[in-house]
Design a protein around this motif. Structure first.
Motif, PDB file in Angstrom:
ATOM      1  N   GLY A 232       0.780  -1.224   0.000  1.00  0.00           N
ATOM      2  CA  GLY A 232       0.000   0.000   0.000  1.00  0.00           C
ATOM      3  C   GLY A 232       0.811   1.273   0.000  1.00  0.00           C
ATOM      4  N   LYS A 234       2.740   3.999  -2.087  1.00  0.00           N
ATOM      5  CA  LYS A 234       2.809   4.505  -3.453  1.00  0.00           C
ATOM      6  C   LYS A 234       4.111   5.266  -3.672  1.00  0.00           C
ATOM      7  CE  LYS A 234       0.242   7.273  -6.825  1.00  0.00           C
ATOM      8  NZ  LYS A 234      -0.949   8.152  -7.047  1.00  0.00           N
ATOM      9  N   GLY A 245       2.209   6.103   2.025  1.00  0.00           N
ATOM     10  CA  GLY A 245       1.003   5.320   2.241  1.00  0.00           C
ATOM     11  C   GLY A 245      -0.016   6.119   3.035  1.00  0.00           C
ATOM     12  N   GLU A 246      -1.125   5.473   3.358  1.00  0.00           N
ATOM     13  CA  GLU A 246      -2.169   6.167   4.110  1.00  0.00           C
ATOM     14  C   GLU A 246      -1.736   6.489   5.534  1.00  0.00           C
ATOM     15  OE1 GLU A 246      -5.767   3.995   4.044  1.00  0.00           O
ATOM     16  OE2 GLU A 246      -6.060   4.126   1.864  1.00  0.00           O
ATOM     17  N   LYS A 247      -0.884   5.630   6.117  1.00  0.00           N
ATOM     18  CA  LYS A 247      -0.503   5.821   7.513  1.00  0.00           C
ATOM     19  C   LYS A 247       1.003   5.942   7.731  1.00  0.00           C
ATOM     20  CE  LYS A 247      -4.533   3.202   9.149  1.00  0.00           C
ATOM     21  NZ  LYS A 247      -4.986   2.015   9.919  1.00  0.00           N
ATOM     22  N   SER A 261       5.589   7.732  10.981  1.00  0.00           N
ATOM     23  CA  SER A 261       4.141   7.685  11.119  1.00  0.00           C
ATOM     24  C   SER A 261       3.752   8.432  12.387  1.00  0.00           C
ATOM     25  CB  SER A 261       3.629   6.245  11.177  1.00  0.00           C
ATOM     26  OG  SER A 261       2.220   6.220  11.307  1.00  0.00           O
ATOM     27  N   HIS A 266       1.680   1.704  13.414  1.00  0.00           N
ATOM     28  CA  HIS A 266       1.528   1.689  11.959  1.00  0.00           C
ATOM     29  C   HIS A 266       2.842   1.282  11.284  1.00  0.00           C
ATOM     30  CE1 HIS A 266      -2.305   3.320  12.709  1.00  0.00           C
ATOM     31  NE2 HIS A 266      -1.986   4.606  12.724  1.00  0.00           N
ATOM     32  N   SER A 497       0.885  16.922   2.951  1.00  0.00           N
ATOM     33  CA  SER A 497      -0.460  16.337   2.860  1.00  0.00           C
ATOM     34  C   SER A 497      -0.476  14.915   3.392  1.00  0.00           C
ATOM     35  CB  SER A 497      -0.933  16.360   1.405  1.00  0.00           C
ATOM     36  OG  SER A 497      -1.006  17.676   0.909  1.00  0.00           O
ATOM     37  N   ALA A 498       0.614  14.164   3.131  1.00  0.00           N
ATOM     38  CA  ALA A 498       0.650  12.760   3.547  1.00  0.00           C
ATOM     39  C   ALA A 498       0.725  12.608   5.063  1.00  0.00           C
ATOM     40  CB  ALA A 498       1.840  12.056   2.891  1.00  0.00           C
ATOM     41  N   GLY A 500      -0.540  14.645   7.198  1.00  0.00           N
ATOM     42  CA  GLY A 500      -1.680  15.282   7.837  1.00  0.00           C
ATOM     43  C   GLY A 500      -1.390  16.662   8.349  1.00  0.00           C
TER      44      GLY A 500
END
Length: 588
Positions: A232, A234, A245-247, A261, A266, A497-498, A500
């Motif tokens: 997951g 990118k 990744g998302e986290k 993270s 995570h 952005s990644a 947060g």
């Protein structure tokens, strides 16, 4: 001991001869091939010049008969068993059409940044210098993470209190398999040879990319891109070794991986996913040291300090300096810039000039921007140094002697603003270099880019073209600086952005270029675009960065000369001003 000493003629007809290149344009070397071979390539000279590093990089006989023989033997046996367990090769009959490559052992004593022993490593390697392009290999390019990306992540770690972990991939290159179209054959190891019918020795047909193969780094990088995407993560379009990744966010430098993270769990989950996919990942704690750079958090503050005390001490030792008999210096350079000095005295040979300059380049590019200008000057003469160049390098060493334990202090401000400080020294070598040499009128560019008041990228180099005025030199510099600045802006937005980054922080982010040349500043800010008779011949650069500056909403402001951080990258400035700018740049 009896030495079989080859002649210069036999040396120049050997395999090493094809690696000899002349850089006459920049170094002024005018000697014969024989003198070059005797003075620089002779194996006894190489052995003498590399003796300082042989302790940590021994050959087979040095490792097995040295003080750490037991440790090296254990890691060598472990290497063989690991290769067998990974089905790294198959034993096949030798045929005439095979290009069978020789093998060798590579041993390494890895140390912490402070010089203490970390671990011993052994690698059974292929002699990649014997490979033939189009037969044994095809593509070889493999990227590594940019240090700009790493420094940016460290800044965000401090600002947002991110959690970090470092991992090491065991037997990294062995994870990747050789492409079906690439057939590589290797001589069997000494003591493990097998023979077929007629007494012909058998060879190893490789299934995996062993260390030493030219294509191994690329194959491993492609392997890790595939595995991280399965987990997951990118791949970034701005840095091919940055994965988002998302986290989690991860960066890769060959077989070393750093992960960040907001929650350490995570990171553990990502590590477990990589292991389940077949990656042998070992945890090495938090990001307290990466590629020889020690990363220390200062308790009770938002500061993170990057130091390379072990490398600094190694440089000082290689130069033959010490605290008792050597005089420390307050700046890393003398007032006049180094020049070719074609008629100067030859080097004394008390230290390996190219080796020391290489270490200085690594130091200057990672944690010591204060020596960038002096190191850039010294690096021009690695091929044919003179005694004056040796003195310039020793001047850097004496400065490091005084600041051995210092490094780059990252103390990010609350505002995530981006600033660029470009400066050019117009025809700075005129009067020092040969007036008939075109390089004497070339200008030097220097700039530093900061994020949240912390340096993330800096550079000091001679411009590749001749400028005819200070305005033109500054305009060439502005274009070069903007080529580095724009990707940094995009990277900050992507990574912010990644992780947060709050919307209010993004709203406060602004970009400013601090320029101290009035002509270049007016030319860059003039709307609509205009070109004067003196600037029309470099209008392409002007139009390009002016268009981008307007599109990105970048502000250009006048910078007082005394506040111009770029000055420290273009010339040797007085000690008081040097220390003032160093304090602003590095925090000490």
């Amino acid at each position: 001991m009896n030495w079989d000493v080859p002649s210069a003629e036999s040396l120049m007809s050997s395999d090493i001869a094809r690696f000899v290149h002349f850089a006459a344009t920049n170094c002024g070397f005018d000697g014969s091939v024989e003198s070059l071979a005797v003075n620089w390539l002779h194996p006894l000279m190489l052995a003498a010049k590399t003796s300082a590093s042989s302790e940590d990089n021994p050959n087979w006989w040095q490792a097995i008969n040295g003080p750490f023989a037991e440790e090296y033997w254990e890691v060598a046996c472990l290497e063989v068993e690991t290769l067998k367990g990974m089905n790294a090769w198959e034993v096949v009959e030798r045929t005439e059409e095979m290009n069978v490559l020789p093998s060798t052992w590579a041993f390494k004593c890895k140390r912490f940044p402070d010089g203490l022993i970390k671990k011993f490593k052994a690698r059974f390697c292929v002699r990649g210098d014997k490979q033939i392009e189009g037969v044994d290999y095809f593509e070889t390019y493999a990227p590594v993470v940019q240090w700009t990306t790493i420094r940016l992540m460290l800044i965000l770690e401090v600002l947002l209190d991110l959690k970090s972990k470092q991992g090491d991939i065991t037997c990294a290159f062995l994870h990747a398999e050789l492409p079906a179209e690439e057939k590589v054959y290797l001589e069997m190891r000494r003591g493990f040879k097998q023979y077929g019918k007629g007494g012909r020795g058998k060879v190893l047909s490789l299934n995996r990319t062993l260390y030493g193969l030219k294509q191994s780094p690329r194959a491993f990088w492609k392997y890790m891109v595939e595995k991280l995407e399965l987990c997951g993560m990118k791949q970034s379009t701005l840095d091919p070794c940055l994965f988002i990744g998302e986290k989690c966010i991860a960066v890769m430098y060959v077989d070393d991986i750093l992960m960040w993270s907001t929650d350490v769990n995570h990171i553990y989950a990502l590590g477990e996913s990589l292991r389940e996919s077949g990656v042998e990942l070992e945890e090495e704690g938090d990001a307290a040291g990466f590629l020889g750079v020690k990363l220390s958090r200062v308790d009770g503050t938002n500061q993170l300090v990057m130091t390379q005390e072990g490398l600094t001490s190694h440089i000082i030792e290689a130069l033959g300096l010490d605290d008792e008999t050597s005089t420390p210096k307050g700046t890393p350079c003398i007032k006049a810039p180094l020049h070719k000095d074609l008629d100067g005295d030859p080097i004394s040979g008390t230290f390996n000039y190219p080796s020391v300059v290489g270490m200085l380049l690594y130091l200057a590019g990672h944690s010591r921007p204060d020596i960038s200008y002096a190191v850039s000057c010294a690096a021009r003469f690695c091929f044919s140094p003179k005694q004056s160049h040796e003195q310039g390098v020793k001047m850097i060493g004496r400065y490091l002697l005084k600041t051995r334990d210092k490094g780059l202090v990252l103390s990010p401000s609350d505002d995530l603003h981006i600033n660029a400080y470009p400066d050019a020294d117009f025809a700075g070598m005129w009067g020092d270099e040969d007036p008939l040499d075109p390089i004497c009128v070339k200008s030097r560019s220097g700039f530093v880019i900061t994020v949240a008041d912390c340096p993330v990228l800096w550079k000091s180099s001679i411009q590749t073209e001749i400028a005819t005025s200070t305005m033109e030199a500054e305009t060439i510099l502005l274009a070069a600086c903007c080529r580095e600045l724009f990707p940094v802006i995009d990277l900050v937005e992507q990574v912010g952005s990644a992780v947060g980054l709050p919307p209010e922080e993004k709203a406060k982010m602004h970009v400013t270029i601090h320029e101290d040349n009035a002509g270049a500043l007016i030319l860059a800010k003039t709307i609509p675009p205009q070109a004067t008779p003196r600037s029309k011949h470099y209008a392409i650069k002007t139009h390009w960065f002016r268009e981008e500056i307007i599109k990105r909403g970048i502000t250009l402001v006048t910078c007082p000369t005394l506040e111009q951080l770029g000055d420290i990258f273009t010339k040797c400035i007085p000690q008081a001003q040097f220390e003032y700018l160093r304090k602003k740049l590095m925090g000490w």
